[in-house]
Motif scaffolding. Structure first.
Motif, PDB file in Angstrom:
ATOM      1  N   THR A 129       1.389 -11.600   8.892  1.00 11.41           N
ATOM      2  CA  THR A 129       2.702 -10.988   8.659  1.00 11.41           C
ATOM      3  C   THR A 129       2.605  -9.462   8.704  1.00 11.41           C
ATOM      4  O   THR A 129       3.400  -8.800   9.374  1.00 11.41           O
ATOM      5  N   ALA A 130       1.630  -8.909   8.005  1.00  9.77           N
ATOM      6  CA  ALA A 130       1.475  -7.447   7.974  1.00  9.77           C
ATOM      7  C   ALA A 130       1.227  -6.904   9.378  1.00  9.77           C
ATOM      8  O   ALA A 130       1.823  -5.898   9.788  1.00  9.77           O
ATOM      9  N   LEU A 131       0.365  -7.575  10.134  1.00 13.45           N
ATOM     10  CA  LEU A 131       0.035  -7.100  11.483  1.00 13.45           C
ATOM     11  C   LEU A 131       1.231  -7.198  12.428  1.00 13.45           C
ATOM     12  O   LEU A 131       1.530  -6.252  13.169  1.00 13.45           O
ATOM     13  N   ARG A 142       5.412   1.473   4.634  1.00 15.07           N
ATOM     14  CA  ARG A 142       6.315   1.431   3.474  1.00 15.07           C
ATOM     15  C   ARG A 142       7.358   0.304   3.644  1.00 15.07           C
ATOM     16  O   ARG A 142       7.657  -0.429   2.710  1.00 15.07           O
ATOM     17  N   GLU A 143       7.869   0.198   4.871  1.00 16.32           N
ATOM     18  CA  GLU A 143       8.862  -0.854   5.140  1.00 16.32           C
ATOM     19  C   GLU A 143       8.232  -2.244   5.074  1.00 16.32           C
ATOM     20  O   GLU A 143       8.841  -3.188   4.560  1.00 16.32           O
ATOM     21  N   VAL A 144       7.002  -2.336   5.588  1.00 10.28           N
ATOM     22  CA  VAL A 144       6.294  -3.627   5.526  1.00 10.28           C
ATOM     23  C   VAL A 144       6.086  -4.021   4.060  1.00 10.28           C
ATOM     24  O   VAL A 144       6.276  -5.183   3.693  1.00 10.28           O
ATOM     25  N   ALA A 145       5.741  -3.044   3.246  1.00  6.37           N
ATOM     26  CA  ALA A 145       5.549  -3.317   1.817  1.00  6.37           C
ATOM     27  C   ALA A 145       6.849  -3.829   1.194  1.00  6.37           C
ATOM     28  O   ALA A 145       6.836  -4.755   0.374  1.00  6.37           O
ATOM     29  N   LEU A 146       7.969  -3.248   1.605  1.00  6.53           N
ATOM     30  CA  LEU A 146       9.275  -3.678   1.090  1.00  6.53           C
ATOM     31  C   LEU A 146       9.579  -5.110   1.531  1.00  6.53           C
ATOM     32  O   LEU A 146      10.022  -5.936   0.736  1.00  6.53           O
ATOM     33  N   ILE A 147       9.315  -5.399   2.796  1.00  5.20           N
ATOM     34  CA  ILE A 147       9.594  -6.741   3.330  1.00  5.20           C
ATOM     35  C   ILE A 147       8.722  -7.781   2.636  1.00  5.20           C
ATOM     36  O   ILE A 147       9.183  -8.866   2.286  1.00  5.20           O
ATOM     37  N   MET A 148       7.461  -7.434   2.424  1.00  2.84           N
ATOM     38  CA  MET A 148       6.521  -8.401   1.847  1.00  2.84           C
ATOM     39  C   MET A 148       6.470  -8.354   0.319  1.00  2.84           C
ATOM     40  O   MET A 148       5.654  -9.048  -0.296  1.00  2.84           O
ATOM     41  N   VAL A 155      -0.736  -3.374   1.805  1.00  2.00           N
ATOM     42  CA  VAL A 155      -0.425  -3.592   3.229  1.00  2.00           C
ATOM     43  C   VAL A 155      -1.537  -2.999   4.098  1.00  2.00           C
ATOM     44  O   VAL A 155      -2.005  -3.639   5.056  1.00  2.00           O
ATOM     45  N   GLU A 156      -1.991  -1.795   3.761  1.00  2.00           N
ATOM     46  CA  GLU A 156      -3.076  -1.168   4.535  1.00  2.00           C
ATOM     47  C   GLU A 156      -4.343  -2.025   4.491  1.00  2.00           C
ATOM     48  O   GLU A 156      -5.029  -2.196   5.500  1.00  2.00           O
ATOM     49  N   SER A 157      -4.595  -2.588   3.332  1.00  2.90           N
ATOM     50  CA  SER A 157      -5.774  -3.443   3.188  1.00  2.90           C
ATOM     51  C   SER A 157      -5.620  -4.716   4.032  1.00  2.90           C
ATOM     52  O   SER A 157      -6.565  -5.140   4.711  1.00  2.90           O
TER      53      SER A 157
END
Lengths: 174, 146
Positions: A129-131, A142-148, A155-157
């Motif tokens: 999902t993150a990728l 930041r947006e990925v963090a919000l979505i997930m 998310v970076e990890s």
């Protein structure tokens, strides 16, 4: 989100079908492609994408323009729908991936299209999902963090681990 | 950790997480990553590896197949919108306000209906707090009969 798009959302809230059609044309393809990459199934991805567009029609008043872009809100809904499906007992992502890999022709010198999609499905759900959100859907961390519903650091990890696993896959394929 | 080592560590993390393409790196950190990359052979090797991975990832060609116009039409014609609770409550209050906005007789009707409903509810909800079922057990003395 541009002023134009927030105006369209406001019009959708008032039942404007033309504004709704405009927003669906802008966002449906991206949501469908995202769901397909996550689920590895064309028809389930279509169901998810249509479900998300139904939410846009029925519940667009829940979208808060100051909080995020519309695409982020829609992907968050799609993400939650995909998670619900993936966590259902008996969901066979890996088998589907293997079937897809066996069916698609490999016409490249490098590991082929089927191989990359198969390798993506083999990643753990959160890494995939993150990728996909970062690399293919062009969201910021930041947006990925919000979505997930996660943190930027997490998310970076996830991204590092996802790409690390894919590199290993690439090395074994070559 | 020295600032230089810290900037290299951060550059490594960003390249490992986001790939070799500069446009994928955060705007605020792009220049620092480029500087670190110019200084470190290790980062250059990593950058080349990530470029190879990016090329592989770019071969995935998943496309959308739904007809957006048909989907929009089908949904907007088949499903009613569901406004939030606050919006529905607001609309209901507006309708009530409209109902009583004109005609002096309407306020009297509204008051009498409210009163009637209140009395009916009160009657149904009333539970006696004293038990009078055994009232005959009490003895009453008539004054003058003692």
């Amino acid at each position: 989100m541009g002023r134009d798009e927030s105006e369209l959302v406001a019009r959708v809230c008032q039942g404007d079908r033309r504004a709704y059609a405009d927003l669906v044309a802008r966002h449906l393809p991206a949501v469908e492609v995202y769901a397909r990459r996550i689920l590895g199934d064309e028809y389930l991805a279509q169901d998810v994408a249509q479900d998300v567009m139904l939410v846009l029609w029925q519940r667009s008043d829940r979208f808060k323009p100051g909080k995020s872009r519309l695409t982020t809100w829609l992907h968050r809904i799609a993400h939650n729908r995909c998670i619900d499906l993936l966590r259902k007992p008996g969901y066979k992502t890996l088998e589907d991936a293997q079937e897809a890999a066996a069916q698609a022709p490999n016409t490249h010198e490098m590991p082929g299209v089927a191989s990359i999609d198969g390798a993506l499905y083999e990643l753990p759900e959160s890494q995939r999902t993150a990728l996909v959100l970062t690399y293919y859907q062009n969201f910021t961390n930041r947006e990925v963090a919000l979505i997930m519903s996660s943190s930027v650091r997490a998310v970076e990890s996830l991204l590092c681990r996802a790409r690390g696993n894919l590199k290993k896959h690439l090395e074994t394929d070559q | 950790m020295s600032p230089e080592r810290e900037s290299h560590r951060r550059a490594r993390l960003l390249i490992e997480a986001l790939g070799a393409e500069q446009s994928a790196w955060p705007d605020a950190e792009r220049q620092a990553v480029l500087s670190a990359l110019a200084e470190s052979d290790g980062l250059k090797v990593l950058h080349t590896q990530e470029q190879t991975l990016d090329e592989w990832l770019n071969q995935s060609a998943v496309t959308a197949s739904l007809d957006a116009q048909a989907v929009a039409l089908q949904i907007s014609q088949s499903y009613a919108q569901k406004p939030a609770l606050e919006a529905r409550l607001g609309a209901a209050l507006e309708r009530i306000a409209d109902l009583f906005a004109f005609g002096s007789w309407r306020s009297s009707v509204a008051a009498s209906v409210t009163l009637s409903v209140g009395v009916a509810l009160g009657t149904m909800a009333y539970v006696p707090s004293e038990d009078w079922s055994n009232a005959e057990q009490y003895s009453f003395t008539v004054i003058g009969e003692e």
